[in-house]
Design a protein around this motif. Structure first.
Motif, short mmCIF file in Angstrom:
data_model
loop_
_atom_site.label_atom_id
_atom_site.label_comp_id
_atom_site.label_asym_id
_atom_site.label_seq_id
_atom_site.Cartn_x
_atom_site.Cartn_y
_atom_site.Cartn_z
N UNK A 33 18.10 -34.35 -2.44
CA UNK A 33 19.24 -35.25 -2.37
C UNK A 33 20.36 -34.64 -1.52
N UNK A 34 20.62 -33.37 -1.73
CA UNK A 34 21.65 -32.68 -0.94
C UNK A 34 21.26 -32.71 0.54
N UNK A 35 19.98 -32.50 0.84
CA UNK A 35 19.51 -32.54 2.22
C UNK A 35 19.77 -33.90 2.87
N UNK A 36 19.43 -34.97 2.17
CA UNK A 36 19.62 -36.31 2.71
C UNK A 36 21.10 -36.60 2.92
N UNK A 37 21.92 -36.23 1.96
CA UNK A 37 23.36 -36.47 2.09
C UNK A 37 23.95 -35.62 3.23
N UNK A 38 23.45 -34.41 3.41
CA UNK A 38 23.90 -33.56 4.50
C UNK A 38 23.52 -34.20 5.84
N UNK A 39 22.31 -34.73 5.91
CA UNK A 39 21.86 -35.42 7.13
C UNK A 39 22.75 -36.61 7.44
N UNK A 40 23.02 -37.44 6.44
CA UNK A 40 23.84 -38.63 6.67
C UNK A 40 25.27 -38.26 7.06
#
Length: 169
Positions: free
Chosen positions: A65-72
């Motif tokens: 989840x942190x990865x996806x939010x960092x990407x966005x």
């Protein structure tokens, strides 16, 4: 003897880094350098939270989840206007990999909007439920379902008739 916080996190990071990297590569449409940066930032953020990790039910899912939010977040920044190179460096493809298929799919993913790409990666690569995907992206379940339908339709459009050729492999 009890492990220190740092040793415990090192074990977690060593076990999850390759999985996070593969997901990041999909999110970034094959931009391996950006994927590495995203994983590094994700692990840095996870380390900051690691003392409170006992409150996180599933640290691996939370890291995703942190990865996806960092990407966005990265996509919203001005620096996101950088364009990836036309060719990816050789990565030593494993036996059985189909480079043409991989490149075709990465090009198709690259043409999706960042949130659509995130939904596709979470739902179909990470095999998350609609609810888990909605929670990770901080949107409603209906928004995830709508984005899935639109993103898959766009991928079918981009892949055209070749989609059945790839499915038969």
């Amino acid at each position: 003897m009890r492990k220190s916080r740092t040793e415990d996190f090192r074990e977690f990071a060593a076990g999850r880094a390759s999985h996070l990297y593969r997901s990041a590569c999909l999110l970034t449409s094959g931009d391996v350098h950006l994927a590495e940066d995203l994983v590094q930032e994700t692990l840095g953020r996870m380390y900051m939270l690691w003392g409170r990790a006992h409150r996180i039910d599933n640290p691996a899912a939370y890291a995703q989840t942190v990865l996806v939010r960092t990407f966005l977040t990265h996509r919203r920044r001005r620096s996101a206007a950088e364009s990836p190179q036309a060719e990816l460096p050789d990565s030593g493809a494993a036996a059985g990999d189909d480079p043409a298929l991989r490149m075709t799919l990465l090009r198709a993913l690259a043409q999706l909007a960042p949130k659509d790409r995130a939904v596709v990666v979470l739902r179909y690569w990470e095999d998350r439920s609609v609810e888990e995907t909605a929670e990770a992206l901080q949107v409603s379940s209906a928004a995830v379902r709508t984005r899935c339908v639109r993103a898959l339709a766009r991928l079918r459009e981009l892949l055209g008739g070749s989609i059945t050729e790839f499915a038969a492999r």
